[in-house]
Design a protein around this motif. Structure first.
Motif, mmCIF file in Angstrom:
data_model
loop_
_atom_site.group_PDB
_atom_site.id
_atom_site.type_symbol
_atom_site.label_atom_id
_atom_site.label_comp_id
_atom_site.label_asym_id
_atom_site.label_seq_id
_atom_site.Cartn_x
_atom_site.Cartn_y
_atom_site.Cartn_z
ATOM 1 N N SER A 103 -18.184 47.307 24.708
ATOM 2 C CA SER A 103 -18.718 46.220 23.887
ATOM 3 C C SER A 103 -19.997 45.650 24.491
ATOM 4 O O SER A 103 -20.905 45.244 23.760
ATOM 5 N N THR A 104 -20.089 45.641 25.822
ATOM 6 C CA THR A 104 -21.301 45.138 26.479
ATOM 7 C C THR A 104 -22.449 46.123 26.283
ATOM 8 O O THR A 104 -23.594 45.714 26.067
ATOM 9 N N PHE A 105 -22.142 47.419 26.358
ATOM 10 C CA PHE A 105 -23.166 48.422 26.062
ATOM 11 C C PHE A 105 -23.733 48.182 24.665
ATOM 12 O O PHE A 105 -24.953 48.175 24.472
ATOM 13 N N ARG A 106 -22.859 47.999 23.696
ATOM 14 C CA ARG A 106 -23.299 47.823 22.309
ATOM 15 C C ARG A 106 -24.132 46.553 22.158
ATOM 16 O O ARG A 106 -25.133 46.534 21.438
ATOM 17 N N GLU A 107 -23.726 45.490 22.818
ATOM 18 C CA GLU A 107 -24.452 44.219 22.712
ATOM 19 C C GLU A 107 -25.878 44.357 23.242
ATOM 20 O O GLU A 107 -26.838 43.906 22.615
ATOM 21 N N VAL A 108 -26.010 44.984 24.410
ATOM 22 C CA VAL A 108 -27.332 45.131 25.025
ATOM 23 C C VAL A 108 -28.215 46.076 24.218
ATOM 24 O O VAL A 108 -29.386 45.786 23.958
ATOM 25 N N PHE A 109 -27.659 47.202 23.813
ATOM 26 C CA PHE A 109 -28.453 48.151 23.028
ATOM 27 C C PHE A 109 -28.832 47.563 21.667
ATOM 28 O O PHE A 109 -29.913 47.835 21.148
ATOM 29 N N ASN A 110 -27.971 46.742 21.100
ATOM 30 C CA ASN A 110 -28.276 46.127 19.810
ATOM 31 C C ASN A 110 -29.491 45.216 19.918
ATOM 32 O O ASN A 110 -30.329 45.166 19.011
ATOM 33 N N THR A 111 -29.613 44.510 21.042
ATOM 34 C CA THR A 111 -30.746 43.615 21.244
ATOM 35 C C THR A 111 -31.979 44.345 21.765
ATOM 36 O O THR A 111 -33.087 44.150 21.266
ATOM 37 N N ASN A 112 -31.791 45.207 22.766
ATOM 38 C CA ASN A 112 -32.932 45.805 23.473
ATOM 39 C C ASN A 112 -33.507 47.050 22.816
ATOM 40 O O ASN A 112 -34.655 47.415 23.074
#
Length: 243
Positions: A103-112
């Motif tokens: 979920s943290t991977f997805r959050e960061v990739f979604n923003t960055n």
């Protein structure tokens, strides 16, 4: 008057980049995830003598927010000359490659990654109306596979399974976009602002916000003979001064 949109511009590098582009005579659309903080940042700039700034609520991880921002900017100008994709998150450290939640991977990739891509897609029609459109994607030396594999690099031991790969992906997308637009007036480039003394680094950085924003601004102001599809920054040994 030329126009610029900067994401994540209510503080730090984005805010200082806004100030510098205002000094160069741009009207700046100051993108901020939090509308109140964006308004406060715009008010601060106006109080400092820069009237040509407009706060825009813009969460790069929210498609509806991006669409609303595009509509808001489009109501005020038919042309966008500069897009600075500055907003980003680290995901927190440490971030082990095996044990960090997906979920943290997805959050960061979604923003960055997906954020800058979607913002670029949303504003491409306004950028195409400019005689000299510029897209600047704020990246990091941590996204460089070459540097990450160089034991002599001062940040060689700074490994993370999320933030560096997100910037690697952004770098690859930017190179592809620059190639696609190579026969147009667009200049599409990447800037590593350095290890900057901001909230993002818990104020541990050794580079000033002013210097970091100058790197971004210089690439945003590239002339017609300037490069495209390139990575600029201290860590790459390629600071740029277009004047």
């Amino acid at each position: 008057m030329k126009t610029a949109l900067i994401t994540g511009a209510n503080k730090g590098i984005g805010f200082e980049t806004a100030r510098q582009l205002l000094q160069h005579g741009y009207h700046v659309y100051l993108g901020s995830r939090d509308a109140q903080r964006g308004q406060q940042a715009a008010d601060h700039l106006r109080a400092a003598g820069y009237p040509h700034v407009t706060p825009i609520q813009l969460d790069v991880a929210d498609s509806a927010s991006i669409a609303a921002a595009r509509a808001a900017v489009g109501q005020q100008t038919p042309v966008l000359d500069v897009l600075v994709n500055n907003a980003g998150i680290s995901g927190g450290y440490p971030q082990p490659a095996l044990d960090t939640p997906l979920s943290t991977f997805r959050e960061v990739f979604n923003t960055n990654v997906f954020g800058p891509i979607e913002v670029t897609h949303a504003f491409r029609d306004l950028l195409r109306q400019s005689p000299a459109p510029r897209i600047v994607n704020v990246s990091s030396g941590l996204g460089s596979l070459t540097l990450q594999n160089d034991p002599s690099w001062r940040f060689y031991s700074v490994k993370g399974g999320i933030y560096p790969p997100s910037k690697t992906a952004l770098n690859a997308y930017t190179v592809a976009l620059a190639y696609e637009l190579r026969d147009t007036p667009f200049k599409v480039n990447l800037v590593c602002p350095g290890y900057v003394d901001t909230d993002f680094t818990d104020h541990l950085g050794d580079s000033s916000v002013t210097g970091a924003a100058t790197r971004v601004t210089n690439v945003a102001l590239l002339g017609p003979d300037g490069p495209t599809g390139q990575f600029f920054g201290q860590e790459a040994g390629s600071d740029l001064n277009p004047w």
